[in-house]
Scaffold this motif. Sequence first.
Motif, PDB file in Angstrom:
ATOM      1  N   ALA A 199       0.831  -1.209   0.000  1.00 20.86           N
ATOM      2  CA  ALA A 199       0.000   0.000   0.000  1.00 20.86           C
ATOM      3  C   ALA A 199       0.864   1.256   0.000  1.00 20.86           C
ATOM      4  N   GLY A 200       1.919   1.259   0.807  1.00 17.99           N
ATOM      5  CA  GLY A 200       2.801   2.419   0.855  1.00 17.99           C
ATOM      6  C   GLY A 200       3.490   2.664  -0.465  1.00 17.99           C
ATOM      7  N   ALA A 201       3.980   1.601  -1.095  1.00 17.45           N
ATOM      8  CA  ALA A 201       4.664   1.748  -2.379  1.00 17.45           C
ATOM      9  C   ALA A 201       3.701   2.190  -3.481  1.00 17.45           C
ATOM     10  N   TRP A 202       2.523   1.590  -3.519  1.00 17.25           N
ATOM     11  CA  TRP A 202       1.544   1.921  -4.560  1.00 17.25           C
ATOM     12  C   TRP A 202       1.072   3.368  -4.454  1.00 17.25           C
ATOM     13  N   ARG A 203       0.802   3.810  -3.236  1.00 15.38           N
ATOM     14  CA  ARG A 203       0.295   5.165  -3.036  1.00 15.38           C
ATOM     15  C   ARG A 203       1.277   6.204  -3.547  1.00 15.38           C
ATOM     16  N   VAL A 204       2.530   6.061  -3.172  1.00 20.66           N
ATOM     17  CA  VAL A 204       3.544   7.034  -3.583  1.00 20.66           C
ATOM     18  C   VAL A 204       3.805   6.961  -5.086  1.00 20.66           C
ATOM     19  N   THR A 205       3.867   5.756  -5.625  1.00 23.39           N
ATOM     20  CA  THR A 205       4.172   5.584  -7.048  1.00 23.39           C
ATOM     21  C   THR A 205       3.064   6.131  -7.933  1.00 23.39           C
ATOM     22  N   PHE A 206       1.815   5.886  -7.558  1.00 23.94           N
ATOM     23  CA  PHE A 206       0.694   6.335  -8.370  1.00 23.94           C
ATOM     24  C   PHE A 206       0.688   7.853  -8.520  1.00 23.94           C
ATOM     25  N   TRP A 207       0.779   8.561  -7.401  1.00 26.02           N
ATOM     26  CA  TRP A 207       0.715  10.020  -7.470  1.00 26.02           C
ATOM     27  C   TRP A 207       1.960  10.603  -8.128  1.00 26.02           C
ATOM     28  N   GLY A 208       3.097   9.960  -7.945  1.00 29.14           N
ATOM     29  CA  GLY A 208       4.295  10.426  -8.632  1.00 29.14           C
ATOM     30  C   GLY A 208       4.179  10.261 -10.130  1.00 29.14           C
ATOM     31  N   ALA A 209       3.651   9.125 -10.576  1.00 31.05           N
ATOM     32  CA  ALA A 209       3.471   8.895 -12.005  1.00 31.05           C
ATOM     33  C   ALA A 209       2.494   9.899 -12.606  1.00 31.05           C
ATOM     34  N   LEU A 210       1.438  10.197 -11.874  1.00 26.31           N
ATOM     35  CA  LEU A 210       0.454  11.168 -12.367  1.00 26.31           C
ATOM     36  C   LEU A 210       1.082  12.549 -12.511  1.00 26.31           C
ATOM     37  N   ALA A 211       1.876  12.960 -11.517  1.00 21.47           N
ATOM     38  CA  ALA A 211       2.515  14.272 -11.578  1.00 21.47           C
ATOM     39  C   ALA A 211       3.490  14.361 -12.742  1.00 21.47           C
ATOM     40  N   MET A 212       4.276  13.318 -12.948  1.00 19.33           N
ATOM     41  CA  MET A 212       5.246  13.330 -14.053  1.00 19.33           C
ATOM     42  C   MET A 212       4.547  13.336 -15.407  1.00 19.33           C
ATOM     43  N   ALA A 213       3.462  12.579 -15.515  1.00 20.92           N
ATOM     44  CA  ALA A 213       2.740  12.525 -16.785  1.00 20.92           C
ATOM     45  C   ALA A 213       2.134  13.881 -17.141  1.00 20.92           C
ATOM     46  N   ILE A 214       1.549  14.526 -16.169  1.00 18.40           N
ATOM     47  CA  ILE A 214       0.934  15.834 -16.422  1.00 18.40           C
ATOM     48  C   ILE A 214       1.992  16.861 -16.811  1.00 18.40           C
ATOM     49  N   THR A 215       3.104  16.885 -16.059  1.00 17.80           N
ATOM     50  CA  THR A 215       4.161  17.862 -16.348  1.00 17.80           C
ATOM     51  C   THR A 215       4.787  17.626 -17.713  1.00 17.80           C
ATOM     52  N   ALA A 216       5.020  16.353 -18.051  1.00 14.73           N
ATOM     53  CA  ALA A 216       5.574  16.044 -19.370  1.00 14.73           C
ATOM     54  C   ALA A 216       4.612  16.462 -20.474  1.00 14.73           C
ATOM     55  N   GLY A 217       3.330  16.263 -20.237  1.00 18.68           N
ATOM     56  CA  GLY A 217       2.343  16.671 -21.232  1.00 18.68           C
ATOM     57  C   GLY A 217       2.323  18.172 -21.436  1.00 18.68           C
ATOM     58  N   VAL A 218       2.412  18.926 -20.342  1.00 19.81           N
ATOM     59  CA  VAL A 218       2.450  20.388 -20.453  1.00 19.81           C
ATOM     60  C   VAL A 218       3.715  20.832 -21.174  1.00 19.81           C
ATOM     61  N   GLY A 219       4.850  20.183 -20.844  1.00 13.35           N
ATOM     62  CA  GLY A 219       6.097  20.537 -21.519  1.00 13.35           C
ATOM     63  C   GLY A 219       6.044  20.267 -23.010  1.00 13.35           C
ATOM     64  N   ALA A 220       5.466  19.149 -23.397  1.00 18.02           N
ATOM     65  CA  ALA A 220       5.352  18.813 -24.813  1.00 18.02           C
ATOM     66  C   ALA A 220       4.450  19.804 -25.533  1.00 18.02           C
ATOM     67  N   LEU A 221       3.360  20.192 -24.882  1.00 18.41           N
ATOM     68  CA  LEU A 221       2.442  21.156 -25.461  1.00 18.41           C
ATOM     69  C   LEU A 221       3.117  22.517 -25.624  1.00 18.41           C
ATOM     70  N   PHE A 222       3.832  22.918 -24.583  1.00 21.08           N
ATOM     71  CA  PHE A 222       4.530  24.217 -24.643  1.00 21.08           C
ATOM     72  C   PHE A 222       5.607  24.195 -25.725  1.00 21.08           C
ATOM     73  N   GLY A 223       6.352  23.083 -25.820  1.00 21.10           N
ATOM     74  CA  GLY A 223       7.380  22.983 -26.848  1.00 21.10           C
ATOM     75  C   GLY A 223       6.818  23.030 -28.245  1.00 21.10           C
ATOM     76  N   ALA A 224       5.637  22.427 -28.425  1.00 20.52           N
ATOM     77  CA  ALA A 224       4.997  22.434 -29.745  1.00 20.52           C
ATOM     78  C   ALA A 224       4.524  23.818 -30.127  1.00 20.52           C
ATOM     79  N   VAL A 225       4.026  24.584 -29.118  1.00 20.07           N
ATOM     80  CA  VAL A 225       3.528  25.933 -29.388  1.00 20.07           C
ATOM     81  C   VAL A 225       4.654  26.873 -29.711  1.00 20.07           C
ATOM     82  N   VAL A 226       5.746  26.764 -28.897  1.00 16.76           N
ATOM     83  CA  VAL A 226       6.890  27.658 -29.091  1.00 16.76           C
ATOM     84  C   VAL A 226       7.683  27.270 -30.329  1.00 16.76           C
TER      85      VAL A 226
END
Length: 235
Positions: free
Chosen positions: A208-235
Amino acid sequence: MPKKPLSRHLERHRTDRIGWLRAAVLGANDGIVSTASLVLGVAAAGADQQAILVAGVAGLMAGAMSMAAGEYVSVHSQADTENAELERERLEIEQHPLAEHAELAGIYAARGLSPELARQVAEQLMVHDALGAHVRDELGISDTLSAHPVQAALASASSFALGAALPLAVIALAPARGLTAWVALTSLVFLALLGALAARAGGASLVAGAWRVTFWGALAMAITAGVGALFGAVV
């Protein structure tokens, strides 16, 4: 026949770890997640490996200082509140000892003692350490759970720096080709290990401890990478 002295049954509890464990886990988790997310976002925007590493180092320094300052202010505010409550309780005991005795006896009676025994216990504790009894049983403040601002700040800053150093090491050592995948996968592994370690130290479920931390970390990285890709495409 003389009575045998009461033997002490020593038990090891984990409540004395709550303060530093919370700050250390929070700091390391933020270090891994925020730094990995930052470098993934920069990488997704099209930056080269050198720029990604510089951004990660800057994120480490800024994050460690921010964690230390935020934790110190937060925990110090808790300590100020506790000290104010202690002073208020001290004055009440000095000015209204009978009322405070009755209040303490009422607490023990509510916990299951008979009224007479509750009064006796309250009387003896008032004689032994009146303030300590009220602080512990009325306010719920103990030495184990009390606030320690400097300890929390140092634990947060050092653990953040340690956590942030992990994805930075991957950036420095991994090949430029496939760098994003290397950072993402190793960061998820680091987060899983951190969650399991924290759970073990606190006596909770490792999965439970490993899953909880990993899930939210993966979500944060995915969102940030998506924003970076979008920003890079616009610029």
